[in-house]
Enzyme design. Structure first.
Site, mmCIF file in Angstrom:
data_model
loop_
_atom_site.group_PDB
_atom_site.id
_atom_site.type_symbol
_atom_site.label_atom_id
_atom_site.label_comp_id
_atom_site.label_asym_id
_atom_site.label_seq_id
_atom_site.Cartn_x
_atom_site.Cartn_y
_atom_site.Cartn_z
ATOM 1 N N LEU A 8 -95.829 31.151 17.115
ATOM 2 C CA LEU A 8 -95.949 32.572 17.451
ATOM 3 C C LEU A 8 -94.704 33.317 16.966
ATOM 4 O O LEU A 8 -93.585 32.978 17.349
ATOM 5 C CB LEU A 8 -96.112 32.756 18.958
ATOM 6 C CG LEU A 8 -97.218 31.932 19.633
ATOM 7 C CD1 LEU A 8 -97.371 32.358 21.091
ATOM 8 C CD2 LEU A 8 -98.546 32.048 18.888
ATOM 9 N N ARG A 15 -83.748 43.435 20.312
ATOM 10 C CA ARG A 15 -82.336 43.307 20.670
ATOM 11 C C ARG A 15 -81.463 42.800 19.528
ATOM 12 O O ARG A 15 -80.263 42.712 19.660
ATOM 13 C CB ARG A 15 -82.193 42.400 21.895
ATOM 14 C CG ARG A 15 -82.538 43.134 23.184
ATOM 15 C CD ARG A 15 -82.694 42.182 24.339
ATOM 16 N NE ARG A 15 -83.883 41.352 24.179
ATOM 17 C CZ ARG A 15 -84.240 40.407 25.020
ATOM 18 N NH1 ARG A 15 -83.476 40.140 26.055
ATOM 19 N NH2 ARG A 15 -85.327 39.705 24.832
ATOM 20 N N GLN A 72 -101.595 39.264 13.987
ATOM 21 C CA GLN A 72 -101.837 39.828 15.328
ATOM 22 C C GLN A 72 -101.362 41.283 15.249
ATOM 23 O O GLN A 72 -100.176 41.562 15.383
ATOM 24 C CB GLN A 72 -101.048 39.051 16.395
ATOM 25 C CG GLN A 72 -101.382 39.500 17.806
ATOM 26 C CD GLN A 72 -100.388 38.998 18.840
ATOM 27 O OE1 GLN A 72 -99.237 38.709 18.526
ATOM 28 N NE2 GLN A 72 -100.836 38.916 20.099
ATOM 29 N N ASP A 104 -88.654 31.571 17.207
ATOM 30 C CA ASP A 104 -87.234 31.953 17.355
ATOM 31 C C ASP A 104 -86.400 30.872 18.040
ATOM 32 O O ASP A 104 -85.388 31.160 18.644
ATOM 33 C CB ASP A 104 -87.116 33.271 18.130
ATOM 34 C CG ASP A 104 -87.599 33.147 19.566
ATOM 35 O OD1 ASP A 104 -88.157 32.089 19.925
ATOM 36 O OD2 ASP A 104 -87.412 34.110 20.328
ATOM 37 N N GLY A 139 -90.195 32.078 32.521
ATOM 38 C CA GLY A 139 -91.263 31.645 33.416
ATOM 39 C C GLY A 139 -90.798 30.398 34.153
ATOM 40 O O GLY A 139 -90.125 29.554 33.586
ATOM 41 N N GLU A 154 -94.471 33.838 35.534
ATOM 42 C CA GLU A 154 -93.498 34.650 34.799
ATOM 43 C C GLU A 154 -92.467 35.247 35.747
ATOM 44 O O GLU A 154 -92.789 35.600 36.887
ATOM 45 C CB GLU A 154 -94.216 35.769 34.035
ATOM 46 C CG GLU A 154 -94.991 35.265 32.835
ATOM 47 C CD GLU A 154 -94.149 34.377 31.957
ATOM 48 O OE1 GLU A 154 -93.243 34.876 31.277
ATOM 49 O OE2 GLU A 154 -94.374 33.153 31.962
ATOM 50 N N TYR A 385 -67.746 41.722 -24.154
ATOM 51 C CA TYR A 385 -68.595 42.887 -23.887
ATOM 52 C C TYR A 385 -68.063 44.073 -24.663
ATOM 53 O O TYR A 385 -66.879 44.419 -24.552
ATOM 54 C CB TYR A 385 -68.562 43.169 -22.376
ATOM 55 C CG TYR A 385 -69.455 44.289 -21.913
ATOM 56 C CD1 TYR A 385 -70.787 44.333 -22.284
ATOM 57 C CD2 TYR A 385 -68.965 45.283 -21.060
ATOM 58 C CE1 TYR A 385 -71.610 45.359 -21.829
ATOM 59 C CE2 TYR A 385 -69.782 46.304 -20.614
ATOM 60 C CZ TYR A 385 -71.114 46.342 -21.000
ATOM 61 O OH TYR A 385 -71.927 47.341 -20.546
ATOM 62 N N ALA A 421 -49.863 32.791 -30.348
ATOM 63 C CA ALA A 421 -49.775 33.519 -29.082
ATOM 64 C C ALA A 421 -49.847 35.019 -29.345
ATOM 65 O O ALA A 421 -49.303 35.523 -30.330
ATOM 66 C CB ALA A 421 -48.478 33.174 -28.374
HETATM 67 C C1 UD1 Z 1 -92.308 33.313 27.209
HETATM 68 C C2 UD1 Z 1 -93.112 32.611 28.315
HETATM 69 C C3 UD1 Z 1 -92.162 32.198 29.442
HETATM 70 C C4 UD1 Z 1 -91.070 31.301 28.884
HETATM 71 C C5 UD1 Z 1 -90.358 32.012 27.762
HETATM 72 C C6 UD1 Z 1 -89.413 31.044 27.073
HETATM 73 C C7 UD1 Z 1 -95.327 33.683 28.292
HETATM 74 C C8 UD1 Z 1 -96.233 34.635 28.969
HETATM 75 N N1 UD1 Z 1 -94.125 33.527 28.835
HETATM 76 O O1 UD1 Z 1 -91.770 34.527 27.776
HETATM 77 O O2 UD1 Z 1 -92.891 31.462 30.436
HETATM 78 O O3 UD1 Z 1 -90.148 30.980 29.914
HETATM 79 O O4 UD1 Z 1 -91.290 32.448 26.743
HETATM 80 O O5 UD1 Z 1 -88.684 31.696 26.077
HETATM 81 O O6 UD1 Z 1 -95.734 33.053 27.342
HETATM 82 N N2 UD1 Z 1 -95.401 36.727 20.697
HETATM 83 C C9 UD1 Z 1 -96.407 37.040 19.836
HETATM 84 N N3 UD1 Z 1 -97.365 37.934 20.214
HETATM 85 C C10 UD1 Z 1 -97.358 38.526 21.421
HETATM 86 C C11 UD1 Z 1 -96.298 38.237 22.297
HETATM 87 C C12 UD1 Z 1 -95.347 37.326 21.919
HETATM 88 O O7 UD1 Z 1 -96.462 36.496 18.723
HETATM 89 O O8 UD1 Z 1 -98.267 39.327 21.672
HETATM 90 C C13 UD1 Z 1 -94.382 35.777 20.278
HETATM 91 C C14 UD1 Z 1 -93.001 36.390 20.142
HETATM 92 O O9 UD1 Z 1 -92.757 36.810 18.812
HETATM 93 C C15 UD1 Z 1 -92.096 35.235 20.532
HETATM 94 C C16 UD1 Z 1 -92.930 34.423 21.505
HETATM 95 O O10 UD1 Z 1 -94.272 34.795 21.272
HETATM 96 O O11 UD1 Z 1 -91.788 34.401 19.398
HETATM 97 C C17 UD1 Z 1 -92.525 34.667 22.949
HETATM 98 O O12 UD1 Z 1 -92.768 35.988 23.330
HETATM 99 P P1 UD1 Z 1 -91.876 36.735 24.382
HETATM 100 O O13 UD1 Z 1 -92.472 38.050 24.650
HETATM 101 O O14 UD1 Z 1 -90.448 36.710 23.950
HETATM 102 O O15 UD1 Z 1 -92.080 35.803 25.651
HETATM 103 P P2 UD1 Z 1 -91.105 35.691 26.874
HETATM 104 O O16 UD1 Z 1 -91.164 36.922 27.682
HETATM 105 O O17 UD1 Z 1 -89.778 35.239 26.379
#
Ligand code: UD1
Ligand code: CA
Length: 462
Positions: A8, A15, A72, A104, A139, A154, A385, A421
């Site tokens: 994902l 940030r 997405q 990440d 979470g 969460e 050049y 030289a």
């Molecule tokens: C998520 C977890 C949390 C965990 C934490 C660890 C969920 C609901 N929560 O929270 O339990 O402790 O990671 O870091 O999963 N992303 C998408 N599409 C979306 C949303 C997110 O691709 O619609 C991707 C983001 O780019 C990222 C990852 O999913 O790489 C995590 O998303 P983020 O919103 O940062 O989740 P957290 O709130 O950190």
């Protein structure tokens, strides 16, 4: 059992305060996303899908062959993103294992992912958890009185008691494909963020009686990068791992804290690396060479038993037993053959120095070919050049270029030929010839006394 990987990477990463999508930030010479792809690669996944959204084109451009993307368009949550990822997988059997990773987390190791993917036959899912000193924002892993996992809640949806739990969900899972698809359909967005949470799948699996376990990881290994200071921490850790690995293979690193080597770099045993050295990209250092202090080398080759110090090398090839620096700049297309030297304040570009050829001091060589054993005197410049075009200079084997020679290209100096030289050489010099181009020296005997006398007479008049 075929394994599939969904990463994902659609989120914004605000940030980071940078235009670059978060997962495109580079650590140890590689974008964050590519660290994750590499960590999963030893599992030989049948399919790897990266879910892209923010900065989609930029993120797509990072994908290696065999890794596909799925868009997405709106970030409706990790559950929604996973569903889009599943749709983009090729043929999948319900018993296949799907790994869901985040783009990440660059410190993830292949051993941890191997443990994660190693589901028992009767196991529906496995997640990675970590005990965090400060679990806020994550979470929480909820366990029942027998210690079995009963769900993930969460941070924003936690009760005060749940908020005290320090075992957090790393957000990294291995789930049977069939169960993942079925449970995702039941996930709603009825929560504090109005998102479809992938984590809800865990609670649903538990409620439906599926077997589920967790593997514990160190907080560091599952660290997600959300800010420039976390990115710097990740770089430090990758640097530590790389220098550690190299030292274990017999490389001498004087100060690993101040040595910056990309994972992609190879260094032969017995090489000694001094502080302030940056080795990046497709760079290699041969056995027994000494590199640094203060060397910046990108996509460059340094052979065996060479010395390179206080120097910048960009797409340069330095052979065995060569000497470079102090204070040398080897620009793209530079080749130093065995035993050649580019010494103090020497700049080269698109230039080959043949075996044993030496440019020890204060020289610019551009678009030049220097024969074996030729000696380039201090202050020599190839005037390559003319303000419009670049022209070549050829210097023969065993040639001796006098100090401060200007070689106005295109020009050839023959084998064993000599230039006087201070000469400005504008036409070719034959093999074995001497070319001198300067006005004859004039001598005025007793000039110093005459000058003194004139000065004394002038003062007497005042
Ligand atoms: C998520 C977890 C949390 C965990 C934490 C660890 C969920 C609901 N929560 O929270 O339990 O402790 O990671 O870091 O999963 N992303 C998408 N599409 C979306 C949303 C997110 O691709 O619609 C991707 C983001 O780019 C990222 C990852 O999913 O790489 C995590 O998303 P983020 O919103 O940062 O989740 P957290 O709130 O950190
Ligand atoms: Ca979030």
């Amino acid at each position: 059992m075929p394994t599939h990987v969904i990463i994902l990477a659609a989120g914004e990463g605000k940030r980071m305060s940078s235009d670059l999508p978060k997962v495109a930030h580079v650590a140890s010479g590689r974008p964050l996303l590519n660290h994750v792809i590499a960590a999963a690669a030893p599992l030989l996944p049948a399919n790897t899908v990266v879910v892209v959204g923010h900065g989609a084109d930029r993120v797509r451009s990072l994908l290696p062959d065999g890794v596909v993307d799925a868009l997405q368009a709106d970030q409706l949550g990790t559950g929604h993103a996973t569903r889009i990822g599943i749709d983009a997988l090729g043929a999948v059997d319900p018993d296949d294992i799907v790994l869901v990773l985040y783009g990440d987390t660059p410190l993830l190791g292949p051993e941890l992912l191997a443990d994660l993917a190693d589901l028992d036959d009767d196991e529906a899912a496995r997640l990675i958890s970590a005990d965090m000193e400060d679990p806020s924002g994550y979470g929480r892993v909820i366990r029942d009185e027998r210690g079995e996992i009963s769900g993930v809640v969460e941070d924003r949806d936690c009760t005060p008691e749940q908020r005290d739990i320090d075992e957090v969900n790393a957000g990294i899972y291995a789930i049977r494909a069939g169960r993942l698809t079925e449970t995702l359909k039941q996930v709603s967005n009825d929560n504090a963020q109005g998102e479809y949470y992938l984590t809800d799948v865990i609670g649903i699996l538990v409620a439906e009686g599926d077997k589920l376990t967790a593997v514990k990881a160190s907080p560091q290994e599952v660290m997600g990068i959300n800010s420039q200071d976390q990115l710097a921490l990740a770089r430090k850790e990758l640097q530590r791992r790389t220098t550690q690995r190299l030292m274990e293979s017999g490389v001498e690193i004087i100060d690993p804290d101040h040595t910056y080597i990309d994972e992609s770099v190879t260094v032969g045993p017995g090489a000694r690396i001094y502080p302030g050295t940056h080795l990046e990209g497709a760079t290699s250092v041969g056995a027994g060479s000494r590199v640094g202090p203060d060397v910046f080398a990108v996509d460059s080759t340094i052979g065996e038993s060479s010395t390179v110090w206080y120097a910048v090398l960009r797409s340069a090839v330095v052979g065995d037993e060569c000497e470079v620096g102090p204070y040398a700049s080897l620009r793209p297309g530079t080749v130093l053959q065995r035993g050649a030297k580019a010494g103090t304040f020497v700049e080269t570009k698109n230039t080959t120095l043949g075996e044993g050829a030496k440019a020890p001091h204060l020289t610019y060589l551009g678009d030049a070919t220097v024969g074996a054993r030729a000696n380039i005197g201090a202050g020599t410049i190839t005037c390559n050049y003319d303000g419009f075009d670049k022209h070549p200079t050829e210097i023969g084997e065993d040639a001796f270029i006098g100090s401060d020679t200007m070689l106005v290209a295109p020009v050839k100096v023959g084998d064993r030929a000599i230039t006087g030289a201070g000469s400005v050489i504008t036409s070719d010099v034959a093999d074995d010839a001497l070319a001198v181009e300067r006005s004859g020296q004039k001598e005025i005997p007793g000039y110093a006394q005459r000058r003194e006398a004139r000065k004394a007479a002038e003062s007497a008049e005042d």
